[in-house]
Scaffold this active site. Structure first.
Site, PDB file in Angstrom:
ATOM      1  N   ASP A  23      52.464  38.645  48.183  1.00  0.00           N
ATOM      2  CA  ASP A  23      51.165  37.966  48.129  1.00  0.00           C
ATOM      3  C   ASP A  23      51.336  36.818  47.140  1.00  0.00           C
ATOM      4  OD1 ASP A  23      48.609  37.063  47.663  1.00  0.00           O
ATOM      5  OD2 ASP A  23      47.804  38.981  46.973  1.00  0.00           O
ATOM      6  N   LYS A  86      48.933  26.696  44.571  1.00  0.00           N
ATOM      7  CA  LYS A  86      48.639  27.016  45.966  1.00  0.00           C
ATOM      8  C   LYS A  86      47.590  26.065  46.564  1.00  0.00           C
ATOM      9  CE  LYS A  86      47.339  31.085  48.743  1.00  0.00           C
ATOM     10  NZ  LYS A  86      47.075  32.532  48.631  1.00  0.00           N
ATOM     11  N   ASP A 210      37.130  38.269  50.443  1.00  0.00           N
ATOM     12  CA  ASP A 210      38.173  38.066  49.431  1.00  0.00           C
ATOM     13  C   ASP A 210      37.696  37.118  48.336  1.00  0.00           C
ATOM     14  OD1 ASP A 210      40.405  37.390  47.925  1.00  0.00           O
ATOM     15  OD2 ASP A 210      41.726  37.079  49.637  1.00  0.00           O
TER      16      ASP A 210
HETATM   17  P1  ADP Z   1      44.013  35.302  43.601  1.00  0.00           P
HETATM   18  O1  ADP Z   1      43.949  35.938  44.938  1.00  0.00           O
HETATM   19  O2  ADP Z   1      43.153  34.060  43.498  1.00  0.00           O
HETATM   20  O3  ADP Z   1      45.396  35.050  43.122  1.00  0.00           O
HETATM   21  P2  ADP Z   1      43.238  37.831  42.290  1.00  0.00           P
HETATM   22  O4  ADP Z   1      42.881  38.579  43.495  1.00  0.00           O
HETATM   23  O5  ADP Z   1      44.411  38.277  41.507  1.00  0.00           O
HETATM   24  O6  ADP Z   1      43.322  36.264  42.535  1.00  0.00           O
HETATM   25  O7  ADP Z   1      41.933  37.839  41.350  1.00  0.00           O
HETATM   26  C1  ADP Z   1      41.932  37.293  40.080  1.00  0.00           C
HETATM   27  C2  ADP Z   1      40.524  37.348  39.523  1.00  0.00           C
HETATM   28  O8  ADP Z   1      40.088  38.711  39.467  1.00  0.00           O
HETATM   29  C3  ADP Z   1      40.421  36.796  38.117  1.00  0.00           C
HETATM   30  O9  ADP Z   1      39.287  35.942  38.009  1.00  0.00           O
HETATM   31  C4  ADP Z   1      40.230  38.062  37.280  1.00  0.00           C
HETATM   32  O10 ADP Z   1      39.507  37.817  36.087  1.00  0.00           O
HETATM   33  C5  ADP Z   1      39.425  38.932  38.234  1.00  0.00           C
HETATM   34  N1  ADP Z   1      39.460  40.354  37.862  1.00  0.00           N
HETATM   35  C6  ADP Z   1      40.557  41.112  37.654  1.00  0.00           C
HETATM   36  N2  ADP Z   1      40.213  42.356  37.281  1.00  0.00           N
HETATM   37  C7  ADP Z   1      38.835  42.386  37.248  1.00  0.00           C
HETATM   38  C8  ADP Z   1      37.860  43.387  36.916  1.00  0.00           C
HETATM   39  N3  ADP Z   1      38.233  44.609  36.522  1.00  0.00           N
HETATM   40  N4  ADP Z   1      36.544  43.050  37.014  1.00  0.00           N
HETATM   41  C9  ADP Z   1      36.171  41.815  37.393  1.00  0.00           C
HETATM   42  N5  ADP Z   1      37.044  40.828  37.697  1.00  0.00           N
HETATM   43  C10 ADP Z   1      38.361  41.104  37.624  1.00  0.00           C
HETATM   44 MG    MG Z   2      44.413  36.668  46.735  1.00  0.00          MG
END
Ligand code: ADP
Ligand code: MG
Length: 618
Positions: A23, A86, A210
């Site tokens: 991913d 990205k 998502d």
């Molecule tokens: P991407 O797909 O954009 O790479 P992710 O799916 O890894 O991103 O999501 C990252 C986001 O999720 C960040 O804004 C992070 O702060 C948030 N996040 C991670 N854990 C939590 C949580 N426990 N509660 C709320 N938000 C969270």
């Molecule tokens: Mg993602």
């Protein structure tokens, strides 16, 4: 044919080479594989953590540092710390200009439709090279944790990614030394992780919501006979968890009577508070109050206040869900399953909003920031032929494409695409008044057509004489279920058209295919380096051509000094072109662009811009 390989770390025989699932996210990236118990599992290399922040930092020696370590330079050396790459993948400056304020590093603005480049230190990087750095890190972690070489991968992309963004993702994989078996849509991977779509007799309509760090998307998928069809996607590529952090930060500044503009001067303080805000947000996913102190600043917030702060943003995501359903011609009750993806769906308020809208409990048992990688690993396992219960559809063994300027292969139908399939792209001319265009069709994985297999060649004749860059030539490939390829070229302004039929598999043995694939892996790095140099040279040559033409045509609008200086810049670019240094060429091209932009604006001549549009065929 079963392959046997030896695990160099353990000396033991290994029946099948592992194909990992990746991913490649905007905020975080991760890698997963199918473990010996046949379960998908995320890789945590020696306790470094599962998520690799998608951040690349270049130090003084131009060495790339990736992940958590790189993230620390966001405040201390923002100009050389590349995040959110990205968003730039497969995009031109024009595509991203509107949002350029969010990037703290330099994106080269050549005001054209050419793909963006990024400057860090004295070097220029394409988003492909930067994404490759992230992929290399993931590959290295997987190899270290699994104690075996990892050469093949499935990589996920958002469902809304276009052809150019998908190709860029493929190229990034290649540059990282990975054979990209397939590019899979993120919502498809998430469904697979939940076991949806694995049974070919199953028919379902699902919604995948998502919400990541900086982007939001919702996809409506229809699954039938093991085939995933994207019915609709919607979202906002500039909305995510980062916005939640910002709301908390602003709330604290207000509560502490601090002026945003004053605090913003202090980079380190700002970053510290931003990280504190993110910590608060995460904590509020499981508790009702967050209470900390940063120096004199009180960082307190309760759950209810947080929910009020983000309500508007969350409502925006729900509107997107509504629109996606509408585009798919469905209502909420037609949806069989709702799947939550992305770290930000951990926020209970978000979860609740999704449940209220769809009228059913969303699937959230699997960690939302791991679910896509886990699904990619399942897809990889299917491709490896380890799941006999799943039917594998007919795919093209080698990529099909055409020759573009400098002898480059431009892939139109990628290897492993399901047949029947069709794909197309738009091209233009490189010379003023060009009336013919030679279209050469090739098959293979190498970046230079001369290393690939030539299938056919034909001329599109009778294009009306126009300035370079103005003709719009659509080239479409249609590969039918019998493996017959129809190539059609049509100039849209005049309607001039030409078509041929080819059978790409004719005279192609399994051994040849295998050798072509092996060669592409062995030469991947040098191929991509050559391609980037050729692209830089083509762009540079085109710029010299248009700039010289511009000066001739519009000398009366410029002062003598301006003309002389432009000529000097052109000469500098010409000198750079004779060097074989991509970075020098890009630098001189950038300088010429910067210098001449005000003149072009003055003359208001659209031609200088349009001349640089699109890929050119000689
Ligand atoms: P991407 O797909 O954009 O790479 P992710 O799916 O890894 O991103 O999501 C990252 C986001 O999720 C960040 O804004 C992070 O702060 C948030 N996040 C991670 N854990 C939590 C949580 N426990 N509660 C709320 N938000 C969270
Ligand atoms: Mg993602």
């Amino acid at each position: 044919m079963a392959k046997i390989s030896i695990n160099l770390a353990t000396g033991s025989f290994q029946k099948e080479e592992i194909i990992v699932g990746i991913d490649l996210g905007t905020t975080n990236s991760l890698v997963a594989f199918i473990n010996p118990d046949k379960d998908p599992q995320v890789i945590n290399d020696a306790g470094k953590g599962i998520l690799v922040p998608s951040v690349v930092y270049f130090n003084n020696q131009n060495e790339a540092i990736v992940g958590n370590e790189a993230k620390e330079f966001l405040t201390t050396d923002p100009a050389n710390t590349i995040f959110s790459v990205k968003r730039l993948l497969g995009r031109s400056y024009k595509d991203v200009a509107e949002h350029k304020d969010i990037f703290s590093y330099k994106i080269i603005d050549d005001d054209s439709d050419a793909l963006v480049k990024i400057q860090a230190g004295n070097r220029f990087y394409t988003p492909i090279e930067l994404s490759a750095e992230i992929l290399k890190e993931l590959k290295a972690r997987a190899e270290h944790a699994l104690k075996t070489p990892v050469n093949r991968a499935v990589i996920t992309v958002p469902a809304y990614f276009n052809d150019s963004q998908r190709q860029a993702t493929r190229d990034a994989g290649k540059l990282a030394g990975l054979d990209v078996m397939r590019i899979v849509n993120e919502p498809t991977a998430a469904s697979l992780a939940y076991g949806i779509g694995l049974d070919p007799t199953q028919q379902k309509t699902i919604a995948v919501y998502d919400l990541g760090g900086g982007t939001f998307d919702v996809s409506i998928l229809q699954i039938q006979n093991g085939i995933f069809e994207v019915l609709a996607t919607n979202g906002n590529t500039y909305l995510g968890g980062d916005d939640f952090d910002r709301s908390i930060l602003n709330y604290w500044l207000e509560k502490n009577n601090l002026d945003v503009n004053v605090v913003a001067q202090d980079n380190i303080l700002m970053q510290t508070l931003r990280l504190q805000a993110e910590a608060a947000k995460k904590a509020l996913s499981t508790q009702n109050l967050y209470n900390e102190q940063v120096g004199e600043i009180w960082c307190t917030i309760d759950k209810q206040t947080f929910e009020q702060l983000i309500a508007v943003k969350v409502e925006e995501t729900i509107t997107a869900c509504k629109n996606a359903l509408k585009d798919a011609g469905l209502t909420a009750s037609d949806i069989d399953e709702v799947i939550l993806v992305g770290g930000s769906t951990r926020t209970p308020f978000v979860k609740q909003a999704v449940e209220n809208f769809f009228g059913k409990k969303p699937q959230d048992n699997i960690n939302p920031d791991e679910v896509v990688a886990l699904g990619a690993a399942i897809q990889a396992d299917v491709l490896a032929g380890n799941r006999s219960d799943i039917l594998l559809l007919d795919v093209t063994p080698l990529s099909l494409g055409i020759e573009t300027m400098g002898g480059l292969m431009d892939v139109i139908i990628a290897r492993n695409s399901k047949v029947p399939t069709k794909a197309g792209r738009q091209y233009t001319t490189s010379i003023d008044g060009q009336v013919n265009m030679k279209i050469s069709v090739y098959q293979g994985e190498r970046d230079l057509v001369k290393e690939n297999r030539k299938l056919a060649e034909f001329d599109l004749k009778g294009i009306p004489a126009m300035p370079a860059g103005l003709p719009k030539v659509d080239i479409n490939f249609l590969l039918n279920a019998d493996g017959i390829l129809t190539v059609q070229a049509i100039e849209l302004r005049s309607g001039v058209k030409q078509e041929i039929e080819i059978t790409p598999s004719y005279g192609l043995s399994d051994d040849t295919v295998e050798k072509m694939l092996m060669d592409s892996i062995t030469h991947a790095k040098s191929d991509v380096a050559q391609r980037m140099l050729i692209e830089a040279r083509s762009e540079g040559e085109q710029l010299v051509y248009t700039a010289e033409g511009f000066i001739k045509k519009h000398a009366e609008h410029l002062t003598e000094t301006e003309v002389a200086e432009t000529v000097a810049h052109i000469e500098a670019l010409k000198n750079a072109l004779s060097s074989l240094e991509k970075d020098i060429i890009l630098k001189k091209a950038d300088e010429l662009n910067e210098f001449t932009r005000p003149f072009a604006e003055r003359v208001m001549d659209a031609a200088i811009y349009t001349a640089m549009k699109g890929k050119k065929i000689e």
